[in-house]
Design a protein around this motif. Structure first.
Motif, PDB file in Angstrom:
ATOM      1  N   UNK A   1       2.502  -1.465  -9.190  1.00 14.92           N
ATOM      2  CA  UNK A   1       2.942  -1.985  -7.900  1.00 14.92           C
ATOM      3  C   UNK A   1       2.595  -1.024  -6.777  1.00 14.92           C
ATOM      4  N   UNK A   2       2.736   0.280  -7.045  1.00 17.33           N
ATOM      5  CA  UNK A   2       2.343   1.272  -6.045  1.00 17.33           C
ATOM      6  C   UNK A   2       0.869   1.115  -5.704  1.00 17.33           C
ATOM      7  N   UNK A   3       0.045   0.920  -6.732  1.00 21.92           N
ATOM      8  CA  UNK A   3      -1.389   0.756  -6.513  1.00 21.92           C
ATOM      9  C   UNK A   3      -1.680  -0.511  -5.714  1.00 21.92           C
ATOM     10  N   UNK A   4      -0.948  -1.567  -6.002  1.00 19.63           N
ATOM     11  CA  UNK A   4      -1.132  -2.824  -5.269  1.00 19.63           C
ATOM     12  C   UNK A   4      -0.969  -2.602  -3.761  1.00 19.63           C
ATOM     13  N   UNK A   5       0.071  -1.899  -3.380  1.00 20.08           N
ATOM     14  CA  UNK A   5       0.304  -1.701  -1.957  1.00 20.08           C
ATOM     15  C   UNK A   5      -0.670  -0.703  -1.349  1.00 20.08           C
ATOM     16  N   UNK A   6      -1.120   0.267  -2.124  1.00 26.25           N
ATOM     17  CA  UNK A   6      -2.191   1.132  -1.641  1.00 26.25           C
ATOM     18  C   UNK A   6      -3.458   0.326  -1.387  1.00 26.25           C
ATOM     19  N   UNK A   7      -3.690  -0.653  -2.237  1.00 28.07           N
ATOM     20  CA  UNK A   7      -4.855  -1.512  -2.053  1.00 28.07           C
ATOM     21  C   UNK A   7      -4.721  -2.347  -0.780  1.00 28.07           C
ATOM     22  N   UNK A   8      -3.521  -2.846  -0.510  1.00 25.45           N
ATOM     23  CA  UNK A   8      -3.328  -3.634   0.705  1.00 25.45           C
ATOM     24  C   UNK A   8      -3.653  -2.823   1.945  1.00 25.45           C
ATOM     25  N   UNK A   9      -3.260  -1.548   1.926  1.00 23.41           N
ATOM     26  CA  UNK A   9      -3.594  -0.675   3.055  1.00 23.41           C
ATOM     27  C   UNK A   9      -5.101  -0.484   3.161  1.00 23.41           C
ATOM     28  N   UNK A  10      -5.769  -0.353   2.004  1.00 24.74           N
ATOM     29  CA  UNK A  10      -7.223  -0.154   1.998  1.00 24.74           C
ATOM     30  C   UNK A  10      -7.950  -1.399   2.470  1.00 24.74           C
ATOM     31  N   UNK A  11      -7.399  -2.557   2.201  1.00 27.15           N
ATOM     32  CA  UNK A  11      -8.005  -3.798   2.675  1.00 27.15           C
ATOM     33  C   UNK A  11      -7.818  -3.968   4.184  1.00 27.15           C
ATOM     34  N   UNK A  12      -6.718  -3.439   4.669  1.00 26.37           N
ATOM     35  CA  UNK A  12      -6.440  -3.544   6.107  1.00 26.37           C
ATOM     36  C   UNK A  12      -7.246  -2.512   6.903  1.00 26.37           C
ATOM     37  N   UNK A  13      -7.369  -1.300   6.369  1.00 30.09           N
ATOM     38  CA  UNK A  13      -8.107  -0.221   7.032  1.00 30.09           C
ATOM     39  C   UNK A  13      -9.143   0.300   6.038  1.00 30.09           C
ATOM     40  N   UNK A  14     -10.365  -0.169   6.154  1.00 32.87           N
ATOM     41  CA  UNK A  14     -11.403   0.157   5.181  1.00 32.87           C
ATOM     42  C   UNK A  14     -12.085   1.476   5.538  1.00 32.87           C
ATOM     43  N   UNK A  15     -11.509   2.558   5.021  1.00 37.98           N
ATOM     44  CA  UNK A  15     -12.078   3.886   5.218  1.00 37.98           C
ATOM     45  C   UNK A  15     -12.220   4.555   3.857  1.00 37.98           C
ATOM     46  N   UNK A  16     -13.032   5.602   3.802  1.00 33.88           N
ATOM     47  CA  UNK A  16     -13.244   6.304   2.541  1.00 33.88           C
ATOM     48  C   UNK A  16     -11.943   6.931   2.043  1.00 33.88           C
ATOM     49  N   UNK A  17     -11.110   7.364   2.980  1.00 35.80           N
ATOM     50  CA  UNK A  17      -9.832   7.955   2.584  1.00 35.80           C
ATOM     51  C   UNK A  17      -8.929   6.914   1.941  1.00 35.80           C
ATOM     52  N   UNK A  18      -8.912   5.716   2.484  1.00 34.17           N
ATOM     53  CA  UNK A  18      -8.072   4.647   1.937  1.00 34.17           C
ATOM     54  C   UNK A  18      -8.614   4.151   0.602  1.00 34.17           C
ATOM     55  N   UNK A  19      -9.924   4.092   0.463  1.00 33.19           N
ATOM     56  CA  UNK A  19     -10.509   3.701  -0.825  1.00 33.19           C
ATOM     57  C   UNK A  19     -10.106   4.699  -1.905  1.00 33.19           C
ATOM     58  N   UNK A  20     -10.156   5.985  -1.537  1.00 30.12           N
ATOM     59  CA  UNK A  20      -9.799   7.015  -2.507  1.00 30.12           C
ATOM     60  C   UNK A  20      -8.330   6.894  -2.921  1.00 30.12           C
ATOM     61  N   UNK A  21      -7.451   6.703  -1.959  1.00 35.39           N
ATOM     62  CA  UNK A  21      -6.029   6.581  -2.273  1.00 35.39           C
ATOM     63  C   UNK A  21      -5.768   5.381  -3.174  1.00 35.39           C
ATOM     64  N   UNK A  22      -6.422   4.261  -2.884  1.00 33.17           N
ATOM     65  CA  UNK A  22      -6.237   3.061  -3.718  1.00 33.17           C
ATOM     66  C   UNK A  22      -6.785   3.298  -5.114  1.00 33.17           C
ATOM     67  N   UNK A  23      -7.964   3.908  -5.193  1.00 31.58           N
ATOM     68  CA  UNK A  23      -8.560   4.161  -6.500  1.00 31.58           C
ATOM     69  C   UNK A  23      -7.734   5.095  -7.351  1.00 31.58           C
ATOM     70  N   UNK A  24      -7.230   6.162  -6.745  1.00 36.91           N
ATOM     71  CA  UNK A  24      -6.411   7.107  -7.495  1.00 36.91           C
ATOM     72  C   UNK A  24      -5.096   6.463  -7.928  1.00 36.91           C
ATOM     73  N   UNK A  25      -4.520   5.626  -7.051  1.00 38.05           N
ATOM     74  CA  UNK A  25      -3.285   4.933  -7.416  1.00 38.05           C
ATOM     75  C   UNK A  25      -3.518   3.997  -8.602  1.00 38.05           C
ATOM     76  N   UNK A  26      -4.641   3.288  -8.583  1.00 45.70           N
ATOM     77  CA  UNK A  26      -4.939   2.406  -9.718  1.00 45.70           C
ATOM     78  C   UNK A  26      -5.231   3.216 -10.974  1.00 45.70           C
ATOM     79  N   UNK A  27      -5.851   4.384 -10.824  1.00 42.03           N
ATOM     80  CA  UNK A  27      -6.097   5.227 -11.994  1.00 42.03           C
ATOM     81  C   UNK A  27      -4.781   5.716 -12.589  1.00 42.03           C
ATOM     82  N   UNK A  28      -3.854   6.082 -11.728  1.00 39.23           N
ATOM     83  CA  UNK A  28      -2.537   6.502 -12.206  1.00 39.23           C
ATOM     84  C   UNK A  28      -1.875   5.374 -13.000  1.00 39.23           C
ATOM     85  N   UNK A  29      -1.955   4.158 -12.457  1.00 40.05           N
ATOM     86  CA  UNK A  29      -1.388   3.012 -13.169  1.00 40.05           C
ATOM     87  C   UNK A  29      -2.114   2.784 -14.489  1.00 40.05           C
TER      88      UNK A  29
END
Length: 272
Positions: A98-126
């Protein structure tokens, strides 16, 4: 991995020998539920739909309230701030998907390399905490989709390449992941994550002498790596190098005061 994950892995070594991706906390969504993957930003799911594990009424109310605000928020900065808040709260609760899901929502709203990294790492943690094959495959795919975006822009990020490699190890094409880890070690022979994961993979395949070599390299460069020190002892033990195993487990005893880790070490020493 965290200290409590070491404990789970220690128990896994003793009981069934599975030494990688054994979750500390099982992500307990309904099997087959793709709500987290399929919901659009505008229809962020209610908390009770995302997890069937027990959660306090107070926490549920708080999370649902923030999710509702997120659903109706039109300002990008405020949307991202709310998504980050939900991700942090779910992480604290051990709900990594669920944490990764919301990180992804932020990355979809603001498409930056920093947001992609945060979403990817969150999904990796999951991914590292998931148990079912379906969840593992889904979360691995999500991890790759975001971290590869970052790697396209910055191919020198070997830390992210290592994570991508490990998602392939549990896929239908594990050699792709192993090849990537070897490439990382060719570029950086002292890469901590790659050395550790290659050692674990050698253990997983029963190549304990090879695993010992990998962990010897690891602890030579990173002597404070407790997991590497412990797995080196296990590798010695499993490859019948008893004198080395005894010395190594005694080394681990000197490095930690955690009672569960020490109990696991003692169990090995008693068997030597």
């Amino acid at each position: 991995m965290k200290k409590s994950q070491i404990i789970v892995l220690v128990l896994a070594v003793a009981v069934i020998g599975l030494l990688y991706l054994l979750p500390r906390v099982v992500v307990d969504n309904e099997e087959g539920s793709s709500g987290i993957a399929d919901e659009a930003v505008k229809t962020a799911p209610a908390v009770e739909e995302m997890h069937d594990a027990p959660i306090s009424a107070e926490a549920r109310e708080t999370l649902n309230s923030i999710a509702l605000r997120l659903k109706n928020e039109v300002d990008r900065e405020k949307f991202v701030a709310l998504a980050d808040t939900l991700a942090a709260l779910y992480t604290q609760a051990g709900r990594f998907d669920s944490a990764a899901y919301f990180m992804e929502q932020a990355a979809l709203k603001v498409e930056t390399i920093e947001r992609w990294e945060k979403a990817g790492i969150a999904y990796y943690e999951a991914y590292t905490f998931a148990m079912s094959e379906q969840k593992v495959a889904f979360l691995a795919d999500k991890t790759r989709s975001y971290l590869n975006k970052v790697l396209e822009k910055d191919p020198k990020r070997l830390d992210l390449k290592t994570k991508v490699a490990m998602t392939y190890v549990s896929s239908s094409n594990p050699m792709q992941g192993i090849t990537m880890l070897r490439e990382i070690l060719e570029e950086d022979p002292t890469n901590e994550d790659a050395l550790f994961n290659m050692g674990v993979l050698s253990m997983q395949s029963g190549q304990y002498k090879r695993a010992a070599e990998r962990f010897e390299e690891l602890v030579r460069y990173y002597p404070e790596n407790l997991q590497g020190q412990f797995y080196l002892g296990v590798s010695y033990f499993e490859s019948k190098q008893n004198n080395k195993a005894k010395k190594q487990f005694q080394q681990v005893q000197s490095m930690t005061t955690d009672p569960m880790v020490l109990a696991s070490v003692e169990s090995y020493l008693e068997r030597l």
